[in-house]
Design a protein around this motif. Structure first.
Motif, PDB file in Angstrom:
ATOM      1  N   ILE A  14      21.523 -14.816  75.265  1.00  0.00           N
ATOM      2  CA  ILE A  14      21.861 -13.765  76.087  1.00  0.00           C
ATOM      3  C   ILE A  14      22.823 -12.678  75.392  1.00  0.00           C
ATOM      4  O   ILE A  14      23.733 -13.288  74.756  1.00  0.00           O
ATOM      5  N   GLU A  15      22.476 -11.527  75.606  1.00  0.00           N
ATOM      6  CA  GLU A  15      23.242 -10.510  74.977  1.00  0.00           C
ATOM      7  C   GLU A  15      23.437  -9.447  76.123  1.00  0.00           C
ATOM      8  O   GLU A  15      22.680  -9.442  77.097  1.00  0.00           O
ATOM      9  N   LYS A  16      24.534  -8.586  75.942  1.00  0.00           N
ATOM     10  CA  LYS A  16      24.634  -7.403  76.693  1.00  0.00           C
ATOM     11  C   LYS A  16      24.631  -6.201  75.777  1.00  0.00           C
ATOM     12  O   LYS A  16      24.696  -6.145  74.672  1.00  0.00           O
ATOM     13  N   GLY A  17      24.030  -5.052  76.435  1.00  0.00           N
ATOM     14  CA  GLY A  17      23.691  -3.794  75.553  1.00  0.00           C
ATOM     15  C   GLY A  17      24.366  -2.764  76.299  1.00  0.00           C
ATOM     16  O   GLY A  17      25.519  -2.853  76.842  1.00  0.00           O
ATOM     17  N   CYS A  18      23.891  -1.591  76.211  1.00  0.00           N
ATOM     18  CA  CYS A  18      24.437  -0.325  76.680  1.00  0.00           C
ATOM     19  C   CYS A  18      24.678  -0.191  78.258  1.00  0.00           C
ATOM     20  O   CYS A  18      24.075  -1.099  78.910  1.00  0.00           O
ATOM     21  N   ASP A  19      24.994   0.921  78.789  1.00  0.00           N
ATOM     22  CA  ASP A  19      25.206   0.798  80.057  1.00  0.00           C
ATOM     23  C   ASP A  19      23.766   0.489  80.819  1.00  0.00           C
ATOM     24  O   ASP A  19      23.801   0.378  82.192  1.00  0.00           O
ATOM     25  N   ALA A  20      22.861   1.110  80.286  1.00  0.00           N
ATOM     26  CA  ALA A  20      21.420   1.132  81.059  1.00  0.00           C
ATOM     27  C   ALA A  20      21.017  -0.314  80.992  1.00  0.00           C
ATOM     28  O   ALA A  20      20.149  -0.768  81.883  1.00  0.00           O
ATOM     29  N   ILE A  21      21.530  -1.243  80.145  1.00  0.00           N
ATOM     30  CA  ILE A  21      21.173  -2.368  80.210  1.00  0.00           C
ATOM     31  C   ILE A  21      22.184  -3.850  80.552  1.00  0.00           C
ATOM     32  O   ILE A  21      23.210  -3.692  80.191  1.00  0.00           O
ATOM     33  N   LEU A 221      11.715  -2.278  70.115  1.00  0.00           N
ATOM     34  CA  LEU A 221      12.270  -0.800  70.901  1.00  0.00           C
ATOM     35  C   LEU A 221      13.411  -0.495  70.807  1.00  0.00           C
ATOM     36  O   LEU A 221      14.331  -1.350  70.041  1.00  0.00           O
ATOM     37  N   LYS A 222      13.947   0.561  70.909  1.00  0.00           N
ATOM     38  CA  LYS A 222      15.103   1.039  71.128  1.00  0.00           C
ATOM     39  C   LYS A 222      15.496   1.676  72.546  1.00  0.00           C
ATOM     40  O   LYS A 222      14.655   2.559  72.929  1.00  0.00           O
ATOM     41  N   ILE A 223      16.613   1.354  72.814  1.00  0.00           N
ATOM     42  CA  ILE A 223      17.194   2.065  74.020  1.00  0.00           C
ATOM     43  C   ILE A 223      18.516   2.508  73.803  1.00  0.00           C
ATOM     44  O   ILE A 223      19.597   1.925  73.459  1.00  0.00           O
ATOM     45  N   ARG A 224      18.578   3.858  73.580  1.00  0.00           N
ATOM     46  CA  ARG A 224      19.586   4.662  73.019  1.00  0.00           C
ATOM     47  C   ARG A 224      19.996   4.065  71.860  1.00  0.00           C
ATOM     48  O   ARG A 224      19.341   4.015  71.062  1.00  0.00           O
ATOM     49  N   ASP A 225      21.199   3.240  71.381  1.00  0.00           N
ATOM     50  CA  ASP A 225      21.385   2.700  70.081  1.00  0.00           C
ATOM     51  C   ASP A 225      21.406   1.198  70.216  1.00  0.00           C
ATOM     52  O   ASP A 225      21.589   0.556  69.256  1.00  0.00           O
ATOM     53  N   VAL A 242      16.141   6.574  82.021  1.00  0.00           N
ATOM     54  CA  VAL A 242      16.171   5.486  80.871  1.00  0.00           C
ATOM     55  C   VAL A 242      14.864   5.613  80.176  1.00  0.00           C
ATOM     56  O   VAL A 242      13.711   5.601  80.635  1.00  0.00           O
ATOM     57  N   VAL A 243      15.034   5.928  78.786  1.00  0.00           N
ATOM     58  CA  VAL A 243      13.940   6.279  77.992  1.00  0.00           C
ATOM     59  C   VAL A 243      13.973   5.183  77.005  1.00  0.00           C
ATOM     60  O   VAL A 243      14.928   4.759  76.176  1.00  0.00           O
ATOM     61  N   ILE A 244      12.633   4.394  76.524  1.00  0.00           N
ATOM     62  CA  ILE A 244      12.538   3.531  75.311  1.00  0.00           C
ATOM     63  C   ILE A 244      11.813   4.281  74.156  1.00  0.00           C
ATOM     64  O   ILE A 244      10.970   5.145  74.568  1.00  0.00           O
ATOM     65  N   GLU A 245      12.228   3.947  73.018  1.00  0.00           N
ATOM     66  CA  GLU A 245      11.332   4.261  71.842  1.00  0.00           C
ATOM     67  C   GLU A 245      10.828   3.339  71.022  1.00  0.00           C
ATOM     68  O   GLU A 245      11.543   2.170  70.885  1.00  0.00           O
ATOM     69  N   ALA A 246       9.631   3.334  70.820  1.00  0.00           N
ATOM     70  CA  ALA A 246       9.154   2.142  69.912  1.00  0.00           C
ATOM     71  C   ALA A 246       9.556   2.564  68.299  1.00  0.00           C
ATOM     72  O   ALA A 246       9.299   3.493  67.769  1.00  0.00           O
ATOM     73  N   ILE A 247      10.193   1.551  67.876  1.00  0.00           N
ATOM     74  CA  ILE A 247      10.386   1.640  66.512  1.00  0.00           C
ATOM     75  C   ILE A 247       9.476   1.000  65.529  1.00  0.00           C
ATOM     76  O   ILE A 247       9.600   0.784  64.064  1.00  0.00           O
TER      77      ILE A 247
END
Length: 304
Positions: A14-21, A221-225, A242-247
């Motif tokens: 389990i990890e935590k990410g940015c405010d959207a996550i 994927l990437k959500i923000r950073d 919230v926008v997802i980007e495929a890397i």
């Protein structure tokens, strides 16, 4: 599918990410011989996302001739199973007499209600040659007022599932309404289930829901950073935009819907009432569930 142990919860990183996550869940693959399964729901840290209470990623796996999926008859109560394949096929039989072959793009919805028994196998013509299998199986918690409805089975061929393109991203609305489309698949609560196929560099703004999550079945994927790796599930906040980007080329599942009340979960039994789970266990031990039509010579015993 059937669970092999009495405890359903999987162990995940389990990890935590940015405010959207809220959380990033990285399931550990369980090797079942020629077949692997990754379970992201439920975990100790997160039991449900909307009405979704169980999330398994099957494969991708290649079976040699003579082997394949062979899940013996087993019971369910107070839930609905949703099976969706990217590759391969599964033969479904149940105690209602349903017989359905699920192929890529189809939706199998099995409503357990007060109780159903089913098996998941493969046709001989598939099993007798090398073949692949890759897909998702999810369980929905039925709202309390629907938990004890009559069991039912619905098969939705791929051609009935609506699809569209949003900002170049190909997507299908498997259940619920999103991106201007509404799926014909029956729901009992507000439910969201969308599949999207993204090319590297493409972006997609996510529709909102009371609760929601993204699972990366393929790619990255990437959500923000924050980078979301392959086979990870992201539990998202209710933040808009919230926008997802495929890397990398990616295949993702967006799930969500309205928050449900607490559920008790043991083996293949899920209910809002603990005593109902105990009752179902006793009934299975006593042989009181109806048999699967044309597949009644064996069954999965209750785990000790």
């Amino acid at each position: 599918m059937s669970i092999e142990t009495e405890v359903i919860e999987s162990e995940c990183d389990i990890e935590k990410g940015c405010d959207a996550i809220q959380l990033i869940i990285k399931p550990r693959a369980k090797d079942l011989g020629e077949f692997s399964v990754r379970r992201t729901l439920p975990t100790k840290e997160r039991k449900t996302v909307g009405p979704w209470i169980f999330f398994d990623h099957m494969g991708p796996s290649t079976f040699s001739a003579g082997t394949g999926i062979n899940v013996r008859p087993h019971p369910h109560i107070n839930l609905a199973t949703v099976t969706y394949l990217f590759e391969g096929e599964i033969l479904h039989r149940d105690s209602l007499g349903s017989y359905a072959v699920i192929t890529p793009g189809d939706i199998n919805l099995m409503v357990a209600g007060r109780g159903i028994v089913h098996s998941e196998r493969e046709r001989d013509e598939v099993k007798n040659s090398e073949h692949n299998l890759h897909g998702l199986q999810l369980w929905l918690a039925l709202p309390e007022e629907y938990e004890e409805i009559d069991p039912a089975f619905y098969h939705y061929p791929s051609v009935t599932i609506p699809s569209t393109t949003v900002d170049g991203v190909s997507l299908r609305v498997l259940m619920g309404s999103a991106y201007g489309l509404t799926s014909p698949v029956l729901t009992y609560a507000e439910t969201l289930y969308v599949e999207a196929h993204m090319q590297m560099g493409q972006k997609l703004e996510l529709v909102n829901s009371e609760e929601r999550a993204i699972y990366v079945a393929k790619g990255e994927l990437k959500i923000r950073d924050t980078v979301i790796p392959e086979f990870a599930m992201v539990i998202l906040s209710s933040e808009d935009g919230v926008v997802i980007e495929a890397i990398a080329e990616s295949r993702i599942a967006l799930i969500g819907g309205e928050k449900m009340s607490k559920r008790f979960m043991e083996w293949n039994f899920i209910s809002s009432r603990k005593d109902r789970v105990e009752q179902a266990k006793k009934e299975w031990l006593a042989g009181d569930f109806p048999p699967v039509v044309d597949d009644d010579q064996e069954f999965i015993p209750l785990p000790k």
